[in-house]
Design a protein around this motif. Sequence first.
Motif, PDB file in Angstrom:
ATOM      1  N   GLU A 148       0.816  -1.205   0.000  1.00 28.81           N
ATOM      2  CA  GLU A 148       0.000   0.000   0.000  1.00 28.81           C
ATOM      3  C   GLU A 148       0.853   1.261   0.000  1.00 28.81           C
ATOM      4  O   GLU A 148       1.943   1.303   0.593  1.00 28.81           O
ATOM      5  N   SER A 149       0.356   2.295  -0.647  1.00 25.17           N
ATOM      6  CA  SER A 149       1.045   3.587  -0.706  1.00 25.17           C
ATOM      7  C   SER A 149       0.883   4.332   0.612  1.00 25.17           C
ATOM      8  O   SER A 149      -0.104   4.141   1.338  1.00 25.17           O
ATOM      9  N   ASP A 150       1.820   5.204   0.898  1.00 26.04           N
ATOM     10  CA  ASP A 150       1.733   6.024   2.106  1.00 26.04           C
ATOM     11  C   ASP A 150       0.643   7.082   1.973  1.00 26.04           C
ATOM     12  O   ASP A 150      -0.008   7.439   2.966  1.00 26.04           O
ATOM     13  N   HIS A 151       0.429   7.567   0.758  1.00 27.27           N
ATOM     14  CA  HIS A 151      -0.582   8.606   0.513  1.00 27.27           C
ATOM     15  C   HIS A 151      -1.317   8.272  -0.780  1.00 27.27           C
ATOM     16  O   HIS A 151      -0.712   7.864  -1.770  1.00 27.27           O
ATOM     17  N   LEU A 152      -2.631   8.448  -0.763  1.00 25.25           N
ATOM     18  CA  LEU A 152      -3.447   8.192  -1.949  1.00 25.25           C
ATOM     19  C   LEU A 152      -3.750   9.452  -2.730  1.00 25.25           C
ATOM     20  O   LEU A 152      -3.908   9.414  -3.957  1.00 25.25           O
ATOM     21  N   PHE A 153      -3.859  10.591  -2.028  1.00 25.34           N
ATOM     22  CA  PHE A 153      -4.149  11.866  -2.669  1.00 25.34           C
ATOM     23  C   PHE A 153      -3.148  12.923  -2.212  1.00 25.34           C
ATOM     24  O   PHE A 153      -2.570  12.808  -1.117  1.00 25.34           O
ATOM     25  N   VAL A 154      -2.951  13.911  -3.042  1.00 23.17           N
ATOM     26  CA  VAL A 154      -2.085  15.025  -2.671  1.00 23.17           C
ATOM     27  C   VAL A 154      -2.613  15.669  -1.392  1.00 23.17           C
ATOM     28  O   VAL A 154      -3.819  15.961  -1.289  1.00 23.17           O
ATOM     29  N   ASP A 155      -1.726  15.853  -0.425  1.00 28.68           N
ATOM     30  CA  ASP A 155      -2.091  16.437   0.869  1.00 28.68           C
ATOM     31  C   ASP A 155      -3.170  15.623   1.588  1.00 28.68           C
ATOM     32  O   ASP A 155      -3.871  16.159   2.462  1.00 28.68           O
ATOM     33  N   VAL A 205      -9.062  14.191  -0.683  1.00 27.33           N
ATOM     34  CA  VAL A 205      -9.705  13.514  -1.811  1.00 27.33           C
ATOM     35  C   VAL A 205     -10.118  14.483  -2.910  1.00 27.33           C
ATOM     36  O   VAL A 205     -10.438  14.064  -4.029  1.00 27.33           O
ATOM     37  N   ARG A 206     -10.087  15.785  -2.624  1.00 26.89           N
ATOM     38  CA  ARG A 206     -10.396  16.771  -3.659  1.00 26.89           C
ATOM     39  C   ARG A 206      -9.190  17.062  -4.542  1.00 26.89           C
ATOM     40  O   ARG A 206      -9.327  17.683  -5.593  1.00 26.89           O
ATOM     41  N   GLN A 207      -8.013  16.578  -4.110  1.00 26.94           N
ATOM     42  CA  GLN A 207      -6.793  16.766  -4.878  1.00 26.94           C
ATOM     43  C   GLN A 207      -6.535  15.537  -5.767  1.00 26.94           C
ATOM     44  O   GLN A 207      -7.269  14.557  -5.740  1.00 26.94           O
ATOM     45  N   GLN A 208      -5.458  15.613  -6.549  1.00 24.50           N
ATOM     46  CA  GLN A 208      -5.144  14.566  -7.509  1.00 24.50           C
ATOM     47  C   GLN A 208      -4.779  13.247  -6.820  1.00 24.50           C
ATOM     48  O   GLN A 208      -4.079  13.231  -5.804  1.00 24.50           O
ATOM     49  N   TYR A 209      -5.251  12.149  -7.395  1.00 24.97           N
ATOM     50  CA  TYR A 209      -4.931  10.817  -6.887  1.00 24.97           C
ATOM     51  C   TYR A 209      -3.498  10.461  -7.257  1.00 24.97           C
ATOM     52  O   TYR A 209      -3.094  10.548  -8.429  1.00 24.97           O
ATOM     53  N   ILE A 210      -2.700  10.020  -6.277  1.00 26.09           N
ATOM     54  CA  ILE A 210      -1.299   9.688  -6.511  1.00 26.09           C
ATOM     55  C   ILE A 210      -0.968   8.265  -6.063  1.00 26.09           C
ATOM     56  O   ILE A 210       0.198   7.854  -6.095  1.00 26.09           O
ATOM     57  N   GLY A 211      -1.944   7.510  -5.642  1.00 24.68           N
ATOM     58  CA  GLY A 211      -1.721   6.135  -5.209  1.00 24.68           C
ATOM     59  C   GLY A 211      -1.586   5.193  -6.389  1.00 24.68           C
ATOM     60  O   GLY A 211      -1.615   5.596  -7.558  1.00 24.68           O
ATOM     61  N   LYS A 212      -1.407   3.921  -6.096  1.00 27.10           N
ATOM     62  CA  LYS A 212      -1.306   2.907  -7.142  1.00 27.10           C
ATOM     63  C   LYS A 212      -2.702   2.607  -7.705  1.00 27.10           C
ATOM     64  O   LYS A 212      -3.696   2.668  -6.976  1.00 27.10           O
ATOM     65  N   PRO A 213      -2.781   2.263  -8.989  1.00 28.91           N
ATOM     66  CA  PRO A 213      -4.101   2.032  -9.604  1.00 28.91           C
ATOM     67  C   PRO A 213      -4.957   1.011  -8.866  1.00 28.91           C
ATOM     68  O   PRO A 213      -6.170   1.192  -8.712  1.00 28.91           O
ATOM     69  N   TRP A 214      -4.338  -0.086  -8.393  1.00 32.45           N
ATOM     70  CA  TRP A 214      -5.129  -1.151  -7.772  1.00 32.45           C
ATOM     71  C   TRP A 214      -5.738  -0.739  -6.448  1.00 32.45           C
ATOM     72  O   TRP A 214      -6.703  -1.359  -5.975  1.00 32.45           O
ATOM     73  N   GLU A 215      -5.214   0.320  -5.811  1.00 36.46           N
ATOM     74  CA  GLU A 215      -5.689   0.702  -4.484  1.00 36.46           C
ATOM     75  C   GLU A 215      -7.076   1.347  -4.495  1.00 36.46           C
ATOM     76  O   GLU A 215      -7.692   1.478  -3.437  1.00 36.46           O
TER      77      GLU A 215
END
Length: 342
Positions: free
Chosen positions: A211-218, A221-231
């Motif tokens: 799992e990624s440490d962060h899914l969204f910027v900051d 959830v209103r910011q860009q998704y930065i996690g892995k696609p499968w998450e």
Amino acid sequence: MFRKSLQAVNLTDAIEKSPGVRVSNECSMCGVKRIMLNGMRGEHSTILTDGVPLHTMMAGYYAVDALATTGVSRIEVARGAGASLLAPEAIGGTINVISKEVEETGLNINASMEDNDSYFLGMMGGYVSDDERTRTSLVIQDDKHHQMDNDNNGVSDAPLQENTSYVVRLSHDLGERDNVVLRTAYTDSSIFGGPQGYSIDSVLQGYDGVESDHLFVDDDVRQQYIGKPWETTEWISTTRSEISPSWLHEFSESYNTLFTVAWSEHKQDSFYEGFDYIATDTLNYFDLRNNLILNDQHMLTFGVDLRDESMRSDSVAGEESDNYIEDSFGCSGLILPDTSLR
């Protein structure tokens, strides 16, 4: 209650504005919908096809939007526990999808397309023999609804849905008092929600279980998704097979017997943000029903029915977890007698 032609693409569109009916969209990524009648939970509503309870409780979660409206004459919504005569668990009510009876040989095609690659295609072909004793219909419906990301954060607000249905129905009059009907159907439905710009194959190939440490910027959830696609991926592939023969014999104008046998199999293969789940739900149904018309206001129905249902599921990720509870089950019920006066 009878629902006339509303140009609805699927079952939920056709009934969602009916009194006492609520269609709940419970997930923006997996597309699960629950049909609730009289405020009761979705599992207390049963979908019938020509009066036969072919749809299991599991089938009420996914592929509801894949139920074709092409070739449907009307949809009857019966609210309240009185509808539980055919389906004892339907204390909220039943939704009865009535097939259209072919009246003449011909072909009807209805199609539409949107700019975003969404489309609908419905086709019904019918054949009536010269002596009008044999009536056959073929229904094909194919539709697609694209992913939607209204807030542009890289995660879908509504999933991609692709549905294909085939229905073949044969009705034949053996004589003046006997009619046999054979209906068979196959449905293929796929739902894919979550990351934008990916296919399910590419998501599964990139799955690493870390799992990624962060899914969204900051972490917003209103910011860009930065996690892995499968998450954030939720993918559900469903197939349904149905077959239902029936025989109606009229002893007189006021008394008839209907014998019905039905079988359906609902298969699901799915992936929920790293959790895999496959299941097969099989239903066998037997019904022997007698209808006696007492007068213009009353009809007596009595008989016996048997329903046997089993579901078997499996999950690789679930077996590795200490918190996973297997949901496989088997149940059957015999109702004797099945009597109503109305």
